[in-house]
Design a protein around this motif. Structure first.
Motif, PDB file in Angstrom:
ATOM      1  N   VAL A 146       1.602 -12.621  -5.323  1.00 16.42           N
ATOM      2  CA  VAL A 146       0.991 -12.435  -7.017  1.00 16.42           C
ATOM      3  C   VAL A 146       1.252 -10.947  -7.212  1.00 16.42           C
ATOM      4  N   PRO A 147       1.328 -10.711  -8.480  1.00 22.97           N
ATOM      5  CA  PRO A 147       1.537  -9.038  -9.125  1.00 22.97           C
ATOM      6  C   PRO A 147       0.768  -8.173  -8.375  1.00 22.97           C
ATOM      7  N   LEU A 148       1.689  -7.192  -7.810  1.00 22.05           N
ATOM      8  CA  LEU A 148       0.697  -6.142  -6.999  1.00 22.05           C
ATOM      9  C   LEU A 148      -0.492  -5.551  -7.813  1.00 22.05           C
ATOM     10  N   ALA A 149      -0.397  -5.492  -8.896  1.00 21.22           N
ATOM     11  CA  ALA A 149      -1.484  -4.792  -9.503  1.00 21.22           C
ATOM     12  C   ALA A 149      -2.724  -5.402  -9.358  1.00 21.22           C
ATOM     13  N   THR A 150      -2.584  -6.875  -8.988  1.00 20.41           N
ATOM     14  CA  THR A 150      -3.999  -7.410  -8.758  1.00 20.41           C
ATOM     15  C   THR A 150      -4.416  -6.920  -7.388  1.00 20.41           C
ATOM     16  N   ARG A 151      -3.480  -6.471  -6.683  1.00 20.96           N
ATOM     17  CA  ARG A 151      -4.063  -5.911  -5.114  1.00 20.96           C
ATOM     18  C   ARG A 151      -4.398  -4.401  -5.198  1.00 20.96           C
ATOM     19  N   SER A 252      19.028  -8.705  -3.709  1.00 17.39           N
ATOM     20  CA  SER A 252      17.845  -8.261  -4.184  1.00 17.39           C
ATOM     21  C   SER A 252      18.106  -6.729  -4.978  1.00 17.39           C
ATOM     22  N   ASP A 253      17.528  -6.491  -6.005  1.00 17.17           N
ATOM     23  CA  ASP A 253      17.574  -5.099  -6.961  1.00 17.17           C
ATOM     24  C   ASP A 253      16.643  -4.214  -6.136  1.00 17.17           C
ATOM     25  N   ASP A 254      16.996  -3.178  -6.764  1.00 10.38           N
ATOM     26  CA  ASP A 254      15.958  -2.131  -6.129  1.00 10.38           C
ATOM     27  C   ASP A 254      14.651  -2.105  -6.645  1.00 10.38           C
ATOM     28  N   ASP A 255      14.102  -2.683  -7.669  1.00  7.25           N
ATOM     29  CA  ASP A 255      12.862  -3.165  -7.791  1.00  7.25           C
ATOM     30  C   ASP A 255      12.277  -3.773  -6.922  1.00  7.25           C
ATOM     31  N   THR A 256      12.987  -4.999  -6.394  1.00  7.91           N
ATOM     32  CA  THR A 256      12.392  -5.922  -5.505  1.00  7.91           C
ATOM     33  C   THR A 256      12.097  -5.141  -4.199  1.00  7.91           C
ATOM     34  N   TRP A 257      13.061  -4.278  -3.867  1.00  9.29           N
ATOM     35  CA  TRP A 257      12.757  -3.588  -2.477  1.00  9.29           C
ATOM     36  C   TRP A 257      11.617  -2.551  -2.656  1.00  9.29           C
ATOM     37  N   ALA A 258      11.433  -1.928  -3.982  1.00  5.82           N
ATOM     38  CA  ALA A 258      10.148  -1.061  -4.140  1.00  5.82           C
ATOM     39  C   ALA A 258       9.049  -2.053  -3.952  1.00  5.82           C
ATOM     40  N   ARG A 259       9.110  -3.123  -4.466  1.00 13.58           N
ATOM     41  CA  ARG A 259       7.915  -3.874  -4.318  1.00 13.58           C
ATOM     42  C   ARG A 259       7.478  -4.424  -2.948  1.00 13.58           C
ATOM     43  N   ALA A 260       8.827  -4.631  -2.265  1.00 10.85           N
ATOM     44  CA  ALA A 260       8.548  -5.103  -0.791  1.00 10.85           C
ATOM     45  C   ALA A 260       7.870  -3.978   0.165  1.00 10.85           C
ATOM     46  N   ALA A 261       8.191  -2.638  -0.308  1.00 11.42           N
ATOM     47  CA  ALA A 261       7.466  -1.583   0.578  1.00 11.42           C
ATOM     48  C   ALA A 261       6.108  -1.589   0.061  1.00 11.42           C
ATOM     49  N   GLY A 262       5.788  -1.812  -1.269  1.00 10.75           N
ATOM     50  CA  GLY A 262       4.230  -1.923  -1.814  1.00 10.75           C
ATOM     51  C   GLY A 262       3.856  -2.976  -0.857  1.00 10.75           C
ATOM     52  N   TRP A 263       4.294  -4.277  -0.930  1.00 10.15           N
ATOM     53  CA  TRP A 263       3.765  -5.203   0.257  1.00 10.15           C
ATOM     54  C   TRP A 263       3.567  -4.693   1.614  1.00 10.15           C
TER      55      TRP A 263
END
Length: 293
Positions: A146-151, A252-263
Motif C-alpha cells: 500500500v502507499p507508505l503514507a498509510t503506514r 527499478s528507479d531511485d524512488d522505488t529503492w527509497a520506498r524499499a528502504a521505507g518498507w
C-alpha cells in the motif's frame, strides 16, 4: 512488547487428529519445527509439513496461499509451499490449514547476515520472477503493498518506542525520504509481502537458496515492499549485489529503492518492537535497523 498470543492452542495431538480425520493416508510422526506470529509448522514424516494458523487473522492468509500458490509456483525458480493437500475447517478446528512439501534447508534467520550473501543473486532472481502483473482479484493486504503514507502513524509510533532503547535516527531519516519519494503509479505487482530472512531457506551448505516460504502476506501492489529484503536480509556488499542483479532483470528507479528502504523501516521496526519474547524475530528487526544507518 511480546509476540501476539495464540487464539487457539495448536499442538501435535490436535494436528494428528486433523490429519487422521481428513487425510488418513498421510498419517505419520509429527514434530513442531517453527512457531511464528501467525502460524505453526509441524514436520510430517520425512517428506511433508503441516502449516496451521494459531491466530484468527492468519486463517484467511492460509486460504490465500491455498488458492494462489499453485498458480504462481510454476513461474518461480525455487520451491514455495504450494499445498499438497488442503485442510478444511471442521468442528475440531475452525480454520483452513495446509499440508506442504518439506524442503531440507537452514532457516535464514539462523544464519549471520554476512553468511546470507550467498543468496543475494538467487533471491533477486526470485523477486524478478514473482514481480509480474497481478489480476484484479489478487488478495488485498492493508499493511503490505500500500502507499507508505498509510503506514506513517504506526511506524512513527514504533520508532518512538524503540528510541527509548536504541538510536533510530538512521531509520527515521530513511522513513522521511521514503515518504517524500514518488509513489508507485504502475499496475499492482504480485508480492510475497514478508520477505525477511526467517522466510528464506538456505541449502544445507548455506551456498544456495533452497526455498522461499510463508506467503501469508501474499498480495499485490508496490514492488518496493519486497525490495525491502535488501536491508532485512543483507549487509552492504550483498545488498549492492542484490540490487545490481535485480536491476539487470527488472530495472527499478531511485524512488522505488527509497520506498524499499521505507518498507524495511516499517518491517524492521515491527519485528524489533513486538518480539521481546522471541529472540529469533527480534534479531531480524535489530539487523534491519542496523542496516538503515
Amino acid at each position: 512488547m511480546h509476540t501476539p498470543e495464540a487464539d487457539i492452542h495448536v499442538d501435535d495431538a490436535l494436528v494428528a487428529r486433523l490429519i487422521s480425520a481428513q487425510h488418513p493416508d498421510l498419517v505419520a510422526p509429527l514434530r513442531l519445527v517453527a512457531d511464528g506470529w501467525d502460524n505453526e509448522i509441524f514436520r510430517l514424516g520425512d517428506d511433508l509439513a503441516v502449516r496451521i494458523p494459531r491466530r484468527r487473522v492468519a486463517a484467511q492468509l492460509i486460504a490465500h496461499e491455498q488458492e494462489w500458490l499453485p498458480r504462481l509456483a510454476p513461474q518461480l525458480p525455487v520451491p514455495v509451499p504450494a499445498p499438497v493437500r488442503n485442510g478444511a475447517p471442521s468442528d475440531e478446528f475452525p480454520w483452513p490449514w495446509s499440508i506442504v512439501r518439506w524442503v531440507d534447508g537452514v532457516d535464514g534467520a539462523d544464519v549471520p547476515g554476512a553468511a546470507r550473501a550467498s543468496v543475494a543473486r538467487p533471491l533477486a532472481e526470485f523477486v524478478a520472477a514473482l514481480h509480474t502483473a497481478a489480476p484484479a482479484d489478487a488478495p488485498h493486504n492493508p499493511v503490505r503493498g500500500v502507499p507508505l503514507a498509510t503506514r506513517d502513524a504506526a511506524v512513527r509510533s514504533r520508532l518512538e518506542q524503540l528510541a527509548e532503547r536504541t538510536d533510530v535516527s538512521g531509520p527515521t531519516a530513511h522513513w522521511e525520504r521514503a515518504l517524500a519519494a514518488e509513489p508507485w503509479d504502475g499496475p499492482p505487482i504480485w508480492l510475497h509481502g514478508d520477505l525477511h530472512p526467517g522466510n528464506l531457506l538456505l541449502s544445507p551448505d548455506r551456498r544456495a537458496l533452497a526455498a522461499v516460504i510463508d506467503f501469508g502476506d501474499l498480495t499485490a501492489g508496490d514492488p518496493a515492499t519486497d525490495l525491502a529484503t535488501a536491508w532485512l536480509t543483507f549487509e552492504p556488499d550483498a545488498r549492492a549485489l542484490f540490487r545490481a542483479r535485480l536491476d539487470e532483470l527488472l530495472p527499478s528507479d531511485d524512488d522505488t529503492w527509497a520506498r524499499a528502504a521505507g518498507w524495511a523501516v516499517a518491517m524492521g521496526s515491527a519485528l524489533a518492537a513486538h518480539s521481546d519474547d522471541n529472540p529469533r524475530m527480534a534479531s531480524l528487526g535489530t539487523h534491519a535497523l542496523a542496516q538503515l544507518t
